[in-house]
Design a protein around this motif. Sequence first.
Motif, PDB file in Angstrom:
ATOM      1  N   ALA A 191       3.567  10.712   2.715  1.00  0.00           N
ATOM      2  CA  ALA A 191       2.728  10.299   3.810  1.00  0.00           C
ATOM      3  C   ALA A 191       3.739   9.345   4.927  1.00  0.00           C
ATOM      4  CB  ALA A 191       1.630   9.250   3.351  1.00  0.00           C
ATOM      5  N   GLY A 192       4.733   9.377   4.512  1.00  0.00           N
ATOM      6  CA  GLY A 192       5.726   8.594   5.592  1.00  0.00           C
ATOM      7  C   GLY A 192       5.400   7.169   5.940  1.00  0.00           C
ATOM      8  N   VAL A 193       5.161   6.160   4.602  1.00  0.00           N
ATOM      9  CA  VAL A 193       4.636   4.995   4.984  1.00  0.00           C
ATOM     10  C   VAL A 193       5.028   3.995   3.967  1.00  0.00           C
ATOM     11  CG1 VAL A 193       2.568   5.439   6.419  1.00  0.00           C
ATOM     12  CG2 VAL A 193       2.467   5.111   3.954  1.00  0.00           C
ATOM     13  N   LEU A 194       5.299   2.889   4.335  1.00  0.00           N
ATOM     14  CA  LEU A 194       5.541   1.536   3.572  1.00  0.00           C
ATOM     15  C   LEU A 194       4.317   0.746   3.455  1.00  0.00           C
ATOM     16  CD1 LEU A 194       7.861   0.439   1.585  1.00  0.00           C
ATOM     17  CD2 LEU A 194       8.623  -0.752   3.545  1.00  0.00           C
ATOM     18  N   ARG A 195       3.878   0.223   2.292  1.00  0.00           N
ATOM     19  CA  ARG A 195       2.773  -0.833   2.633  1.00  0.00           C
ATOM     20  C   ARG A 195       2.697  -1.683   1.482  1.00  0.00           C
ATOM     21  NH1 ARG A 195      -0.209   4.272   1.461  1.00  0.00           N
ATOM     22  NH2 ARG A 195      -1.327   4.107   3.522  1.00  0.00           N
ATOM     23  N   ILE A 196       2.070  -2.762   1.767  1.00  0.00           N
ATOM     24  CA  ILE A 196       1.648  -3.949   0.639  1.00  0.00           C
ATOM     25  C   ILE A 196       0.852  -3.261  -0.360  1.00  0.00           C
ATOM     26  CG2 ILE A 196       0.843  -6.019   0.266  1.00  0.00           C
ATOM     27  CD1 ILE A 196       1.916  -7.057   3.072  1.00  0.00           C
ATOM     28  N   ALA A 197       1.082  -3.371  -1.575  1.00  0.00           N
ATOM     29  CA  ALA A 197       0.398  -2.869  -2.795  1.00  0.00           C
ATOM     30  C   ALA A 197      -0.556  -3.959  -3.654  1.00  0.00           C
ATOM     31  CB  ALA A 197       1.240  -2.103  -3.784  1.00  0.00           C
ATOM     32  N   GLU A 198       0.321  -5.032  -3.340  1.00  0.00           N
ATOM     33  CA  GLU A 198      -0.247  -6.194  -4.371  1.00  0.00           C
ATOM     34  C   GLU A 198      -0.173  -7.566  -3.346  1.00  0.00           C
ATOM     35  OE1 GLU A 198       1.144  -6.775  -8.340  1.00  0.00           O
ATOM     36  OE2 GLU A 198       1.472  -4.387  -8.345  1.00  0.00           O
ATOM     37  N   PRO A 199      -1.109  -7.777  -2.379  1.00  0.00           N
ATOM     38  CA  PRO A 199      -0.877  -8.989  -1.427  1.00  0.00           C
ATOM     39  C   PRO A 199      -0.540 -10.293  -2.288  1.00  0.00           C
ATOM     40  CG  PRO A 199      -2.903  -7.561  -1.209  1.00  0.00           C
ATOM     41  CD  PRO A 199      -2.380  -6.948  -2.435  1.00  0.00           C
ATOM     42  N   ALA A 200      -1.077 -10.626  -3.283  1.00  0.00           N
ATOM     43  CA  ALA A 200      -0.952 -11.841  -3.940  1.00  0.00           C
ATOM     44  C   ALA A 200       0.515 -11.875  -4.247  1.00  0.00           C
ATOM     45  CB  ALA A 200      -1.763 -12.084  -5.281  1.00  0.00           C
ATOM     46  N   ARG A 201       1.077 -11.114  -4.863  1.00  0.00           N
ATOM     47  CA  ARG A 201       2.517 -10.914  -5.131  1.00  0.00           C
ATOM     48  C   ARG A 201       3.465 -11.070  -4.028  1.00  0.00           C
ATOM     49  NH1 ARG A 201       4.536  -7.076  -9.889  1.00  0.00           N
ATOM     50  NH2 ARG A 201       6.154  -8.065  -9.899  1.00  0.00           N
ATOM     51  N   VAL A 202       3.258 -10.374  -3.049  1.00  0.00           N
ATOM     52  CA  VAL A 202       4.034 -10.360  -1.833  1.00  0.00           C
ATOM     53  C   VAL A 202       3.783 -11.770  -1.130  1.00  0.00           C
ATOM     54  CG1 VAL A 202       4.121  -9.518   0.666  1.00  0.00           C
ATOM     55  CG2 VAL A 202       3.531  -7.813  -1.255  1.00  0.00           C
ATOM     56  N   SER A 203       2.782 -12.536  -1.114  1.00  0.00           N
ATOM     57  CA  SER A 203       2.634 -13.919  -0.766  1.00  0.00           C
ATOM     58  C   SER A 203       3.555 -14.776  -1.692  1.00  0.00           C
ATOM     59  CB  SER A 203       1.310 -14.132  -0.884  1.00  0.00           C
ATOM     60  OG  SER A 203       0.403 -13.428   0.134  1.00  0.00           O
ATOM     61  N   ALA A 204       3.672 -14.472  -3.026  1.00  0.00           N
ATOM     62  CA  ALA A 204       4.320 -15.382  -3.628  1.00  0.00           C
ATOM     63  C   ALA A 204       5.842 -15.227  -3.515  1.00  0.00           C
ATOM     64  CB  ALA A 204       4.166 -15.001  -5.039  1.00  0.00           C
ATOM     65  N   VAL A 205       6.392 -14.060  -2.979  1.00  0.00           N
ATOM     66  CA  VAL A 205       7.841 -13.765  -2.732  1.00  0.00           C
ATOM     67  C   VAL A 205       7.944 -14.474  -1.289  1.00  0.00           C
ATOM     68  CG1 VAL A 205       9.576 -11.995  -2.304  1.00  0.00           C
ATOM     69  CG2 VAL A 205       8.063 -11.618  -4.290  1.00  0.00           C
ATOM     70  N   LEU A 206       7.067 -14.208  -0.459  1.00  0.00           N
ATOM     71  CA  LEU A 206       7.350 -14.767   0.848  1.00  0.00           C
ATOM     72  C   LEU A 206       7.448 -16.359   0.547  1.00  0.00           C
ATOM     73  CD1 LEU A 206       5.009 -12.698   2.850  1.00  0.00           C
ATOM     74  CD2 LEU A 206       7.437 -12.502   2.832  1.00  0.00           C
ATOM     75  N   ALA A 207       6.578 -16.946  -0.146  1.00  0.00           N
ATOM     76  CA  ALA A 207       6.734 -18.371  -0.445  1.00  0.00           C
ATOM     77  C   ALA A 207       7.968 -18.727  -1.064  1.00  0.00           C
ATOM     78  CB  ALA A 207       5.466 -18.822  -1.015  1.00  0.00           C
TER      79      ALA A 207
END
Length: 329
Positions: A269-285
């Motif tokens: 599909a040629g895309v990169l997307r967030i699959a698990e928002p909660a875990r992404v938020s944890a890494v960003l924090a």
Amino acid sequence: MTTQNRRSSANLPPKFPLKRHFERFLASYRRRGVAHFYVPKGRTLKPEAVPALQRFCAILAEKQSDEHVWNQRFQSELLVDLVDEGVLDPYTDNQTQSDANALVRVLETVLKYLGLVRKDGPRGESYLVLTPAGEAFVAAPSDDDAVDILSRQITKYQLPNPFVSRQVAAGFTGILPHLFLLQLLDRSGGVISTFEYRLFGSLASSHEDLEEVVRYIGSYRELSEDNQKALQASCAATHPQRWRRVARSSTYEMSFFGFPSYVGYDNDAGVLRIAEPARVSAVLAELSSDKRVIPSFADHREWVEYLGDPEQMPDWFRWLRRSLDFAPS
């Protein structure tokens, strides 16, 4: 084609939407040269590649006490073991031994960039050995645990570093590509396309570039499909070498930095997307600007020691502790 014609073909049409805005972008595109989030050509890093990487490390651990020099003979031994176990199947007709060994060397390169193996021994007699992170990877009790170890290694991979050439690393002042892409996804509706990565995401040289890249992507999405193609053509004309190199390597880069399970990279599909928002938020924090530090390394040895230590992460606490450990007094 003359220089004048090349410049003319790079210009945007007179009535192009937000013309000055995108002309500034094209100027940035030219200035960056071929510097980008370089990942070497090789097997695209996907979860299904984990068993081969893990078995490679396990066999290396079994043979490590024999101090095999990393040469064609040892590569052939590893290849035979991996083929016998059904992990690899590289043989084709009329293939030389060196050609067959290429897949083993690809695995070694990927593992090196992940900080799981390192070269040891005197100049000209390099032995391939596991780092502490590689030993933890071999001992991982499940596939999920192995993926988590690789994900943490990718999280702390930074630019510049001694693995990449000066040409590719030019202009980088300190950036964690995986974190930058998470920040970009978080600010861009949770998804970016391959072209958005090639045009804008790959321009970043530090985390301070985030706002500008987000604005460029937002403006690009407002263009019609024809104008998006026109902008792509202008990029290809304004710096053909950068356009070709990033286009060739973008699949490896998006796959490598998008490997953790909380991010989803869909090559078809040629895309990169967030699959698990909660875990992404944890890494960003965890790696927010007030907690994050991007250390510098004097040489290849210091970088490998840092990258190969699973306890190290790019935060102030670990940086201070490491600095104290290595202080002369």
